[in-house]
Design a protein around this motif. Structure first.
Motif, PDB file in Angstrom:
ATOM      1  N   ASP A  59       8.741 -29.029  16.662  1.00  0.00           N
ATOM      2  CA  ASP A  59       9.523 -27.677  15.640  1.00  0.00           C
ATOM      3  C   ASP A  59      11.302 -28.719  15.243  1.00  0.00           C
ATOM      4  O   ASP A  59      11.881 -27.077  15.665  1.00  0.00           O
ATOM      5  CB  ASP A  59      10.520 -26.573  16.877  1.00  0.00           C
ATOM      6  CG  ASP A  59      10.616 -27.302  18.225  1.00  0.00           C
ATOM      7  OD1 ASP A  59      10.517 -28.293  18.449  1.00  0.00           O
ATOM      8  OD2 ASP A  59      11.149 -26.408  18.868  1.00  0.00           O
ATOM      9  N   GLN A 111       6.131 -21.220  15.771  1.00  0.00           N
ATOM     10  CA  GLN A 111       7.485 -21.642  16.652  1.00  0.00           C
ATOM     11  C   GLN A 111       8.819 -21.897  15.106  1.00  0.00           C
ATOM     12  O   GLN A 111       8.247 -22.141  14.614  1.00  0.00           O
ATOM     13  CB  GLN A 111       6.837 -22.710  17.941  1.00  0.00           C
ATOM     14  CG  GLN A 111       8.015 -23.277  18.091  1.00  0.00           C
ATOM     15  CD  GLN A 111       7.843 -24.586  19.121  1.00  0.00           C
ATOM     16  OE1 GLN A 111       6.425 -24.836  18.841  1.00  0.00           O
ATOM     17  NE2 GLN A 111       8.651 -24.736  19.615  1.00  0.00           N
ATOM     18  N   PHE A 112       9.490 -21.385  15.800  1.00  0.00           N
ATOM     19  CA  PHE A 112      11.091 -21.258  14.860  1.00  0.00           C
ATOM     20  C   PHE A 112      11.327 -23.257  15.152  1.00  0.00           C
ATOM     21  O   PHE A 112      11.303 -23.151  15.788  1.00  0.00           O
ATOM     22  CB  PHE A 112      11.590 -20.581  14.917  1.00  0.00           C
ATOM     23  CG  PHE A 112      11.402 -18.839  14.505  1.00  0.00           C
ATOM     24  CD1 PHE A 112      11.491 -19.315  13.718  1.00  0.00           C
ATOM     25  CD2 PHE A 112      11.086 -18.209  16.003  1.00  0.00           C
ATOM     26  CE1 PHE A 112      10.252 -17.184  13.090  1.00  0.00           C
ATOM     27  CE2 PHE A 112      11.451 -16.364  15.246  1.00  0.00           C
ATOM     28  CZ  PHE A 112      10.982 -16.477  14.311  1.00  0.00           C
ATOM     29  N   ARG A 114      13.413 -26.250  14.666  1.00  0.00           N
ATOM     30  CA  ARG A 114      15.948 -26.433  14.483  1.00  0.00           C
ATOM     31  C   ARG A 114      16.021 -27.560  14.244  1.00  0.00           C
ATOM     32  O   ARG A 114      15.402 -28.549  13.977  1.00  0.00           O
ATOM     33  CB  ARG A 114      15.248 -25.957  16.618  1.00  0.00           C
ATOM     34  CG  ARG A 114      14.781 -25.222  17.103  1.00  0.00           C
ATOM     35  CD  ARG A 114      15.293 -25.936  19.118  1.00  0.00           C
ATOM     36  NE  ARG A 114      13.432 -26.684  19.011  1.00  0.00           N
ATOM     37  CZ  ARG A 114      13.887 -27.812  19.572  1.00  0.00           C
ATOM     38  NH1 ARG A 114      15.010 -27.660  19.928  1.00  0.00           N
ATOM     39  NH2 ARG A 114      13.769 -28.383  19.534  1.00  0.00           N
ATOM     40  N   MET A 116      17.362 -24.051  12.193  1.00  0.00           N
ATOM     41  CA  MET A 116      16.870 -23.145  11.362  1.00  0.00           C
ATOM     42  C   MET A 116      18.422 -22.867  10.431  1.00  0.00           C
ATOM     43  O   MET A 116      19.397 -22.309  11.046  1.00  0.00           O
ATOM     44  CB  MET A 116      16.775 -21.672  11.930  1.00  0.00           C
ATOM     45  CG  MET A 116      16.491 -20.890  11.018  1.00  0.00           C
ATOM     46  SD  MET A 116      14.838 -21.431   9.848  1.00  0.00           S
ATOM     47  CE  MET A 116      13.855 -20.270  11.215  1.00  0.00           C
ATOM     48  N   ALA A 121      14.329 -23.290   6.775  1.00  0.00           N
ATOM     49  CA  ALA A 121      13.044 -21.876   6.182  1.00  0.00           C
ATOM     50  C   ALA A 121      12.721 -21.381   4.980  1.00  0.00           C
ATOM     51  O   ALA A 121      11.353 -21.164   5.122  1.00  0.00           O
ATOM     52  CB  ALA A 121      14.712 -20.417   6.762  1.00  0.00           C
ATOM     53  N   TRP A 124       9.814 -23.830   5.779  1.00  0.00           N
ATOM     54  CA  TRP A 124       8.629 -23.680   6.238  1.00  0.00           C
ATOM     55  C   TRP A 124       8.220 -22.345   6.212  1.00  0.00           C
ATOM     56  O   TRP A 124       7.172 -22.547   6.669  1.00  0.00           O
ATOM     57  CB  TRP A 124       9.225 -23.142   7.962  1.00  0.00           C
ATOM     58  CG  TRP A 124       8.795 -22.835   9.018  1.00  0.00           C
ATOM     59  CD1 TRP A 124       8.093 -23.495   9.672  1.00  0.00           C
ATOM     60  CD2 TRP A 124       8.776 -21.544   9.927  1.00  0.00           C
ATOM     61  NE1 TRP A 124       7.760 -22.716  10.158  1.00  0.00           N
ATOM     62  CE2 TRP A 124       8.310 -21.154  10.542  1.00  0.00           C
ATOM     63  CE3 TRP A 124       9.863 -20.553   9.633  1.00  0.00           C
ATOM     64  CZ2 TRP A 124       8.050 -20.256  11.320  1.00  0.00           C
ATOM     65  CZ3 TRP A 124       9.872 -19.159  10.299  1.00  0.00           C
ATOM     66  CH2 TRP A 124       8.945 -19.513  10.993  1.00  0.00           C
TER      67      TRP A 124
END
Length: 149
Positions: A59, A111-112, A114, A116, A121, A124
């Motif tokens: 992530d 899962q976001f 990092r 962000m 974004a 993703w």
């Protein structure tokens, strides 16, 4: 009372099948292909004694392996889009629109990354959507919908 052999649905049953198969294929490959990428990069890291690739976090968008993972996810989505185009009725735009919507929905539960920021974004969330559309378009360009009406 007449019995019509063709369904009067707004979206034919084959379009729903294409959406279901395409989205499940994309979702499955979005899970499997990144694991293959991580396995390969970790194997390369072991061979080169590079702890940076071995200890990376999936992530962490600042790590170069993250872009390889995003490419694998887009490839999986593209294969799902191509399969959906193969199964969908000719020139049905409901299928790719539904696949993009489902792709965004699936991405919302991931899962976001990092850190962000707008660029991360976009990559993703937009990568799987572009993958689905590219797979759909490439299949149509190569004549994947021949013989259907």
């Amino acid at each position: 009372m007449t019995n019509s052999s063709a369904p009067n649905d707004a979206i034919p049953r084959s379009a729903w099948l294409a959406v279901a198969v395409g989205s499940l294929t994309a979702l499955g490959l979005k899970t499997v292909l990144p694991v293959v990428v991580l396995f390969l990069t970790r194997g390369i890291a072991l061979g080169t004694d590079s702890p940076g690739l071995w200890l990376e976090h999936a992530d962490d968008a600042s790590h170069p392996v993250w872009l390889a993972l995003q490419a694998a996810i887009a490839l999986g989505a593209g294969l799902g889009g191509a399969l959906a185009a193969q199964l969908a009725p000719r020139r049905s735009w409901a299928v790719p629109v539904a696949l993009v919507g489902l792709s965004l929905l699936f991405t919302a539960f991931e899962q976001f990354p990092r850190p962000m920021n707008p660029m991360v974004a976009t990559v993703w969330a937009g990568g799987p959507c572009l993958g689905v559309l590219a797979g759909w378009w490439l299949n149509l360009r190569r004549g994947g919908d021949r013989g259907r009406g």
